[in-house]
Structures are given as structure tokens and as C-alpha cells.
Motif scaffolding. Sequence first.
Motif, short mmCIF file in Angstrom:
data_model
loop_
_atom_site.label_atom_id
_atom_site.label_comp_id
_atom_site.label_asym_id
_atom_site.label_seq_id
_atom_site.Cartn_x
_atom_site.Cartn_y
_atom_site.Cartn_z
N GLN A 85 84.24 34.70 -43.19
CA GLN A 85 82.90 34.20 -42.91
C GLN A 85 82.91 33.04 -41.91
O GLN A 85 82.06 32.98 -41.01
CB GLN A 85 82.22 33.73 -44.21
CG GLN A 85 81.69 34.84 -45.08
CD GLN A 85 82.79 35.68 -45.73
OE1 GLN A 85 83.70 35.15 -46.35
NE2 GLN A 85 82.70 37.00 -45.57
N ILE A 86 83.84 32.11 -42.05
CA ILE A 86 83.84 30.90 -41.23
C ILE A 86 83.87 31.20 -39.73
O ILE A 86 83.08 30.61 -38.96
CB ILE A 86 85.00 29.97 -41.63
CG1 ILE A 86 84.78 29.46 -43.07
CG2 ILE A 86 85.11 28.79 -40.67
CD1 ILE A 86 85.94 28.65 -43.62
N PRO A 87 84.74 32.11 -39.24
CA PRO A 87 84.77 32.35 -37.78
C PRO A 87 83.45 32.86 -37.22
O PRO A 87 83.11 32.55 -36.07
CB PRO A 87 85.88 33.41 -37.64
CG PRO A 87 86.72 33.25 -38.85
CD PRO A 87 85.77 32.89 -39.95
N ILE A 88 82.70 33.61 -38.00
CA ILE A 88 81.43 34.17 -37.52
C ILE A 88 80.30 33.16 -37.68
O ILE A 88 79.55 32.89 -36.73
CB ILE A 88 81.09 35.47 -38.29
CG1 ILE A 88 82.24 36.48 -38.18
CG2 ILE A 88 79.78 36.05 -37.77
CD1 ILE A 88 82.59 36.87 -36.76
N LEU A 89 80.17 32.59 -38.85
CA LEU A 89 79.05 31.67 -39.12
C LEU A 89 79.14 30.40 -38.29
O LEU A 89 78.12 29.82 -37.92
CB LEU A 89 79.01 31.33 -40.61
CG LEU A 89 78.78 32.51 -41.57
CD1 LEU A 89 78.80 32.03 -43.02
CD2 LEU A 89 77.47 33.22 -41.26
N SER A 90 80.37 29.96 -37.98
CA SER A 90 80.53 28.71 -37.22
C SER A 90 80.10 28.85 -35.77
O SER A 90 79.99 27.85 -35.06
CB SER A 90 81.98 28.23 -37.29
OG SER A 90 82.86 29.18 -36.72
#
Length: 551
Positions: free
Chosen positions: A356-361
Motif C-alpha cells: 500500500q505505501i508505494p502507491i498511496l504515498s
Amino acid sequence: MKKLSIFPFLIAVSAFNGQVISGTIISKNESQPIPYVKIGVEKKTSGTISDGNGNFSIDLSDIDPLQKVKIEVPGYEVYEETVRDFKTHHLQKIFLNEKTKNIKEIAIKPKKLVDKNWGVNTKTKNVLYSVNPELNKDNFLGETALEFNAKKRSKIRNINLNIARYTSTEPVLMRYSIYSEKDGFPDKNILDEEITVRLTEDMIKDGTYTLDVNDHNIWIKGKFFVGIQFLKEFNGNIKISAALFKTGFIREFYGDWKKMTIAAPAINIDVKMDKNGKDTKDDDGGYADDDAAQSWIADNSKNIQEADQSIFGKNESAGKYLKLKDTDLYYEVYGEGEPLVLLHGNSGSIKDFYQQIPILSKHYKVIAVDTRGQGKSKDISKKDFTYRLFADDVKALADDLKLDKINIVGWSDGGNTGLEFALKYPDHLNKLVTIGANAFPEGVESKLIERFTTQMTQLNQLSPAETLNERRLLKIMLTEPHISKNDLNTIKSQVLVIAGDRDVIKPDHTEFISKQIPNAEMKIYKDTTHMVPFEKPDQLNTDIMNFIGKK
């Protein structure tokens, strides 16, 4: 085809006091002592291991004379004799015959073999199997095992053990065993030779000790178990990572094997699988767990391994600590924009959001938090955990970062914390996404609650000091939260309620939460368990961004 010769063993036995039998185990052919032979009484939970020079003493006081003494060493037939007869021995020769085995060449083309990794890969430091000879002298020589199921003929190359903590002033002696399966439990050791290791700290690389067994030529098919036993006392302790919702097996010496439903030890194996081998099943096999038959349990070992290998949760350039009263709260920040706080589930950490972090960030300022007592956030208090306490920690972090209003995405326990935050700090929450959250314990599948209850009983029998954190993390799932219908009715923020159609949260409970929150909507993911961020990352990322971005 070759036939191996049979080697006899000699045990020179002497007795004293009529009850304690001492002796030395030696090889008749080589005239050398045999170290680390297992000697005990059938069905008994205590026994002895011969030392490095083959010497042993075993106390047979108060043992039924008709029970059997068992003497075992891999590769040889098990020796059994009644206690009554065993006590009469004095310098008598007892021969252990090596198992006769036929060896034939394995002719499999290299292109038919494919690499697989099966088992439990977690490297958590929150759920642990603790090996501490000083605290557990009575059952220190116990054994733990994990079940596997090879649907096609496979060769074991490596046995990996994930060790969260190693403190010993001397090498730690361990024995590895491979057992056949009978009635769902380990049965006979199928190894043709002893596999022992003197483990030192420098042999553990990145939290894993890898034992190369390729030369032992271990071919397996069907259900089997990999077992580990510590053979002698040492100064210090070892903590082996373990996975919740998985089943391990334990026994004390020659006692019966028992299922350990609290967690499974982090044992995994690298194998070469004969892809073209005959089989009626569609899948290749791997970790075996009877509980996997439950629709709400899936094997996410691959995701756990990928999460462990990711940078998230250990990124020094993104990570910081917030010092609070009883904890140093660890968090990592990625990206810019509207603040989005990610809260993981029970016994998890930041790395669980590795997909999730790579996309949401790319769209938000992502603040991923290790909840107190989990991940890298330590808790020095001895008080019970509560979701309100966790919500207070989130508010303290938001204040420290000078964020007046935040969005929260909470998975499992993180979703429960999000609900408590919405109730206690309504003016500081923009939108909330819950994934597999529950408003009260009765919303969880009853079989899982029963399992948690059994686990708590088992934990309460262990050292209180060493199991404090595990007990607190388990207790919070058994006793919390306490969010009523009226509480849910008062939540002002917009809430997206997500769950899998095979979730551990009861379907009607997820629907109840959604219906009672005035500004809530619900999404149920098909063919998905409680592990939504692992199993449906793309769909989840899209739904989060669409929901938070919606006016």
C-alpha cells in the motif's frame, strides 16, 4: 542398487542405587563413544541425552517396571526394553542395528525440478517460542515441529529457522528431525543419519539460520514434519519467531505430541520439486495446517516473506520515534499531501502495508505507525492494552506532527483503533477506512475466540515475565473493544467499512457496523479472507484513494 552394511552399537551400562542407571554409549565397530543419544521411558515427559562422550544417567525411580525404556539415534532401529529388565543390566552389550536401506540413483532431469519455499516465514519479535534452560529445566529437552504437505515428490535443500533473539555464551546444540505423519501427528523419524548443529550467533544471518541439508538426500512426498530439539543446557536463551493463526506441534521428551494452537514456529524449507511428478492434486503443496480447512484462514507465507524483505518498517531515512510516557512510538513518513495514517493489525507492523505505501504515498502524506508493544515500538508499562490507549497514541503523534485533521486506514486491530479515534477525537478525523474491524469481541468467529481462549490458557502456564506482551496482545482481542450501537450512531466522519467474504469477522457484524454509522458505506471483497491488504492490494489501494478523494 547398493545395500548398506549393518553396524552394531554397544551400550555399557552400570547401575547404582537400583534406580539411577548410568553408562556410556559406544560404537562396537569403531570403539568410539556415541554422543547425544536419546534415552527415556515411553510416554514419559522426561529423559536424558547422552553427552558428547556418550555418557548418560537416567533416574528410573517410581517408574512402572512394565513400561518400556526407549533408546534412539537416527539411522538405527529403536531399542526398547521394559524398565524391569533394563535395571538388571550390568555391563551387558545392547546392540542397535542400523536400518537397512536401499539406495538407487535419482534420475530426474534438471529442467523438471522447480524451486519452492514452504512453511512459516515470519520474523516477528512479538510472537515468540522461547527456549530458556534456566527457567524451564524440567521440560527443556522438549521438541517443536511444523507440518508440511508435499503434493509432488520433492528434495529438501535447506531448513530455515527464524530467530528473533539469541543470547548464549556458548554454542547451542540442536538436533533436526524429519518425521512421517500418522493420524495428524508426527510419527517416525525418517532420517537415515543424525543431523545436529552447534549454533552460534554469527551463523544467524538477517534473523535466519539456514541449514544446508542438500547432501543428506532427503526426498519427501505427502505429509511430514520438520522437528527441532535442543540437546543440552546453555547459558542464555533463544527466541524463535512464530506466526499466529497457525498450528505448531510440541512434545516433552517421549511424551505424546500435542498441537500448539497459540502459534507455529517460524520453520520453513527450500525444496526442489519434481514438477512433472504424478499427482492428482492441482496445487504443489507446502505448509500444512488442519485449520487451513477453515474458510477464513489462508496461507499468506509468501506475503509475509515479501513484507519481511521490503524496506518498510526498517527504513532509517523515513523512520522516527515519538517518546511518550510508557513507549517510544516508531513511525515512518512517505510522500506529501493530505495526511493518511496507516494502522496495522495485532502483532503486526508497518511492513504489513508493503503493497500500500508505494502507491498511496504518491497521493498522500502517508504516516505508517508501529502500534505500541509491536514492531519497533516498545512498551515499558505492565498495564493492559486497550484500543483507546492506541487511539491516544495516534492523537499524540498527530499533535507532534502538527496535524489538526487526519485520515486513518486501519486493518483489523488498527480498524478498531480507528473507530475509537472517531469516537474520542471526532473533530480531528477526516475519513476512516476500516478493514476487518469489530465493535465488540462477539463479532469475531466463535471458533477463533475459542482458539484465543486456549492460547491464553497455554500462555498463562509459561513464565509471566517472558509472555507479558503476548498475553496483552491476546487479551485485547478476547476482551475488547466495547463499542455499542449508540456509540456507532454518534460517529460523524465518513467511514468505508471493508471486509473479505471469508473474513474472521462475522458477515452480519460487518454489516451491523456499516448500518449503525450514519455516513458509512460497505464493501465486501470476494474470495478474500481477513488478510485483505495481502490478498487484494490493487483493489484496496483503488478503493482507499477513491473514498478519501471523494467530496
